[in-house]
Design an enzyme around this catalytic site. Structure first.
Site, PDB file in Angstrom:
ATOM      1  N   TYR A 191       0.833  -1.218   0.000  1.00 51.27           N
ATOM      2  CA  TYR A 191       0.000   0.000   0.000  1.00 51.27           C
ATOM      3  C   TYR A 191       0.860   1.258   0.000  1.00 51.27           C
ATOM      4  O   TYR A 191       0.455   2.287  -0.549  1.00 51.27           O
ATOM      5  CB  TYR A 191      -1.020  -0.044   1.154  1.00 51.27           C
ATOM      6  N   ARG A 214       1.324   1.786  -3.722  1.00 43.48           N
ATOM      7  CA  ARG A 214       0.104   2.277  -4.392  1.00 43.48           C
ATOM      8  C   ARG A 214      -0.193   3.698  -3.960  1.00 43.48           C
ATOM      9  O   ARG A 214      -0.661   4.519  -4.745  1.00 43.48           O
ATOM     10  CB  ARG A 214      -1.075   1.341  -4.092  1.00 43.48           C
ATOM     11  N   GLN A 222     -15.492   1.913  -5.563  1.00 42.26           N
ATOM     12  CA  GLN A 222     -14.697   0.799  -5.037  1.00 42.26           C
ATOM     13  C   GLN A 222     -13.223   1.193  -5.015  1.00 42.26           C
ATOM     14  O   GLN A 222     -12.402   0.474  -4.468  1.00 42.26           O
ATOM     15  CB  GLN A 222     -14.876  -0.454  -5.914  1.00 42.26           C
ATOM     16  N   ASN A 223     -12.914   2.330  -5.645  1.00 45.66           N
ATOM     17  CA  ASN A 223     -11.510   2.730  -5.776  1.00 45.66           C
ATOM     18  C   ASN A 223     -10.996   3.329  -4.477  1.00 45.66           C
ATOM     19  O   ASN A 223     -11.756   3.926  -3.706  1.00 45.66           O
ATOM     20  CB  ASN A 223     -11.358   3.748  -6.912  1.00 45.66           C
ATOM     21  N   ASP A 232      -8.218   5.288  -4.639  1.00 46.08           N
ATOM     22  CA  ASP A 232      -7.485   6.517  -4.997  1.00 46.08           C
ATOM     23  C   ASP A 232      -8.343   7.735  -4.645  1.00 46.08           C
ATOM     24  O   ASP A 232      -9.510   7.600  -4.268  1.00 46.08           O
ATOM     25  CB  ASP A 232      -7.106   6.491  -6.492  1.00 46.08           C
ATOM     26  N   HIS A 262     -14.273   0.506  -0.340  1.00 45.27           N
ATOM     27  CA  HIS A 262     -13.144  -0.369  -0.015  1.00 45.27           C
ATOM     28  C   HIS A 262     -12.003   0.384   0.656  1.00 45.27           C
ATOM     29  O   HIS A 262     -10.883  -0.118   0.702  1.00 45.27           O
ATOM     30  CB  HIS A 262     -12.647  -1.076  -1.295  1.00 45.27           C
ATOM     31  N   GLY A 276     -16.799   1.385 -15.270  1.00 47.27           N
ATOM     32  CA  GLY A 276     -15.467   0.797 -15.125  1.00 47.27           C
ATOM     33  C   GLY A 276     -15.315  -0.186 -13.984  1.00 47.27           C
ATOM     34  O   GLY A 276     -14.349  -0.126 -13.228  1.00 47.27           O
ATOM     35  N   THR A 277     -16.278  -1.115 -13.863  1.00 43.65           N
ATOM     36  CA  THR A 277     -16.112  -2.183 -12.880  1.00 43.65           C
ATOM     37  C   THR A 277     -16.524  -3.502 -13.526  1.00 43.65           C
ATOM     38  O   THR A 277     -17.473  -3.563 -14.296  1.00 43.65           O
ATOM     39  CB  THR A 277     -16.925  -1.938 -11.592  1.00 43.65           C
ATOM     40  N   SER A 278     -15.796  -4.576 -13.140  1.00 46.00           N
ATOM     41  CA  SER A 278     -16.094  -5.903 -13.706  1.00 46.00           C
ATOM     42  C   SER A 278     -17.294  -6.529 -13.003  1.00 46.00           C
ATOM     43  O   SER A 278     -17.706  -7.632 -13.345  1.00 46.00           O
ATOM     44  CB  SER A 278     -14.871  -6.809 -13.534  1.00 46.00           C
TER      45      SER A 278
HETATM   46  N1  APR Z   1     -12.570   2.831 -19.029  1.00 43.36           N
HETATM   47  C1  APR Z   1     -13.612   2.196 -18.442  1.00 43.36           C
HETATM   48  N2  APR Z   1     -13.557   0.923 -17.987  1.00 43.36           N
HETATM   49  C2  APR Z   1     -12.377   0.272 -18.146  1.00 43.36           C
HETATM   50  C3  APR Z   1     -11.240   0.861 -18.752  1.00 43.36           C
HETATM   51  C4  APR Z   1     -11.377   2.205 -19.199  1.00 43.36           C
HETATM   52  N3  APR Z   1     -10.350   2.855 -19.779  1.00 43.36           N
HETATM   53  N4  APR Z   1     -10.232  -0.061 -18.751  1.00 43.36           N
HETATM   54  C5  APR Z   1     -10.730  -1.170 -18.155  1.00 43.36           C
HETATM   55  N5  APR Z   1     -12.008  -0.980 -17.819  1.00 43.36           N
HETATM   56  C6  APR Z   1     -12.944  -1.903 -17.157  1.00 43.36           C
HETATM   57  C7  APR Z   1     -12.683  -3.372 -17.405  1.00 43.36           C
HETATM   58  O1  APR Z   1     -13.316  -3.789 -18.608  1.00 43.36           O
HETATM   59  C8  APR Z   1     -13.333  -3.997 -16.179  1.00 43.36           C
HETATM   60  O2  APR Z   1     -14.728  -4.227 -16.377  1.00 43.36           O
HETATM   61  O3  APR Z   1     -12.800  -1.721 -15.761  1.00 43.36           O
HETATM   62  C9  APR Z   1     -13.157  -2.923 -15.099  1.00 43.36           C
HETATM   63  C10 APR Z   1     -12.044  -3.251 -14.123  1.00 43.36           C
HETATM   64  O4  APR Z   1     -12.436  -4.395 -13.412  1.00 43.36           O
HETATM   65  P1  APR Z   1     -11.542  -4.836 -12.156  1.00 43.36           P
HETATM   66  O5  APR Z   1     -10.115  -4.792 -12.539  1.00 43.36           O
HETATM   67  O6  APR Z   1     -12.153  -6.107 -11.630  1.00 43.36           O
HETATM   68  O7  APR Z   1     -11.752  -3.654 -11.121  1.00 43.36           O
HETATM   69  P2  APR Z   1     -12.972  -3.456 -10.140  1.00 43.36           P
HETATM   70  O8  APR Z   1     -14.252  -3.932 -10.743  1.00 43.36           O
HETATM   71  O9  APR Z   1     -12.929  -2.054  -9.662  1.00 43.36           O
HETATM   72  O10 APR Z   1     -12.557  -4.428  -8.910  1.00 43.36           O
HETATM   73  C11 APR Z   1     -13.412  -4.433  -7.790  1.00 43.36           C
HETATM   74  O11 APR Z   1     -11.859  -5.874  -6.642  1.00 43.36           O
HETATM   75  O12 APR Z   1      -9.737  -6.445  -6.055  1.00 43.36           O
HETATM   76  C12 APR Z   1     -10.868  -5.792  -5.629  1.00 43.36           C
HETATM   77  O13 APR Z   1     -10.895  -4.096  -4.024  1.00 43.36           O
HETATM   78  C13 APR Z   1     -10.585  -4.352  -5.351  1.00 43.36           C
HETATM   79  O14 APR Z   1     -12.109  -2.505  -5.614  1.00 43.36           O
HETATM   80  C14 APR Z   1     -11.546  -3.627  -6.281  1.00 43.36           C
HETATM   81  C15 APR Z   1     -12.598  -4.669  -6.559  1.00 43.36           C
END
Ligand code: APR
Length: 234
Positions: free
Chosen positions: A57, A60, A90-91, A93, A108, A174-176
């Protein structure tokens, strides 16, 4: 009597910070490609090797000094002119805050905060230059990153669910949608409320969600136009 602003609730993940140069977790070359998440971001990992987690951390946190908010963060701030905007992120930053968003709820935790090991309600603000070890004390208290590790509770999920239940428009950027309970917020939207999902490689979402298959900056520009057009049409 001014019209009350509609409540725009936005749930953001690592993807909104990707164009600022902060790597996501599950994309190719993402953070979890290069680190074992259970070693550096879980409660058990912290118990096993706190020094490694402090180092992870610290790195980061230091990276925050090298990045800036991108236009997606900035457009969310601009939308405050027309909507009562709440950002649930969830970020960890501080890019939403640095872009000027006035209501940001971190699910988070935050890289720029540490908390006392002996009192989780005792939270201290730190800077990107702050470097900590398991022996670091602030105001006499041993401290840990103010981050929600895997296997730990997400105390802000209740207020987040309440916000989503009150949303007049709900946006996901921008989240999976891989990590719960954050990923479940989508199910707290009232029926009939418009939902938009901005992501270049979107995960599966229920029917009725408008997917904008673009990066955050281009997707937010498109959404900005849609929302203002809909407002004009009201
Ligand atoms: N613009 C928008 N979305 C994007 C971009 C971009 N330039 N680049 C990537 N992505 C998308 C990907 O397609 C994906 O769906 O952002 C998402 C990132 O997914 P993850 O890496 O799983 O991140 P996130 O969903 O925030 O993870 C959730 O997991 O590890 C834990 O605590 C951590 O908060 C995090 C949580």
């Amino acid at each position: 009597m001014t019209d009350k602003k509609l409540k725009l609730v936005v749930s953001t993940g690592a993807g909104i910070s990707a164009e600022s140069g902060i790597s996501t977790f599950r994309d190719a070359d993402g953070l979890w490609e290069n680190y074992d998440v259970m070693e550096v971001a879980s409660h058990d990992g912290f118990e096993r090797n706190p020094a490694l987690i402090h180092e992870f951390y610290n790195a980061r946190r230091a990276a925050l000094a090298t990045v800036e908010p991108n236009n997606a963060h900035i457009l969310l701030k601009k939308l405050e002119e027309f909507f009562d905007v709440y950002v649930i992120t969830q970020n960890v930053d501080d890019l939403h805050e640095r872009a000027g968003s006035s209501k940001v709820l971190h699910l988070h935790g935050e890289l720029l905060k540490m908390r006392a090991m002996d009192d989780e309600n005792l939270v201290f603000q730190v800077t990107p230059q702050t470097v900590t070890t398991p022996q670091t004390r602030i105001d006499g208290h041993l401290v840990r990153p103010h981050i929600v590790f895997f296997q730990e509770a997400v105390p802000n999920i209740e207020p987040a669910m309440e916000l989503v239940e009150q949303a007049d428009v709900f946006v996901i950027v921008g989240t999976s949608l891989a990590v719960y309970p954050a990923a479940g917020l989508l199910h707290y939207v009232r029926s009939g409320i418009p939902v938009y999902y901005i992501d270049p490689r979107p995960s599966a979402v229920p029917r009725g969600v408008t997917v904008i298959r673009k990066n955050a900056t281009e997707g937010m520009e498109e959404l900005y136009r849609i929302l203002l057009k809909n407002m004009a049409g009201k």
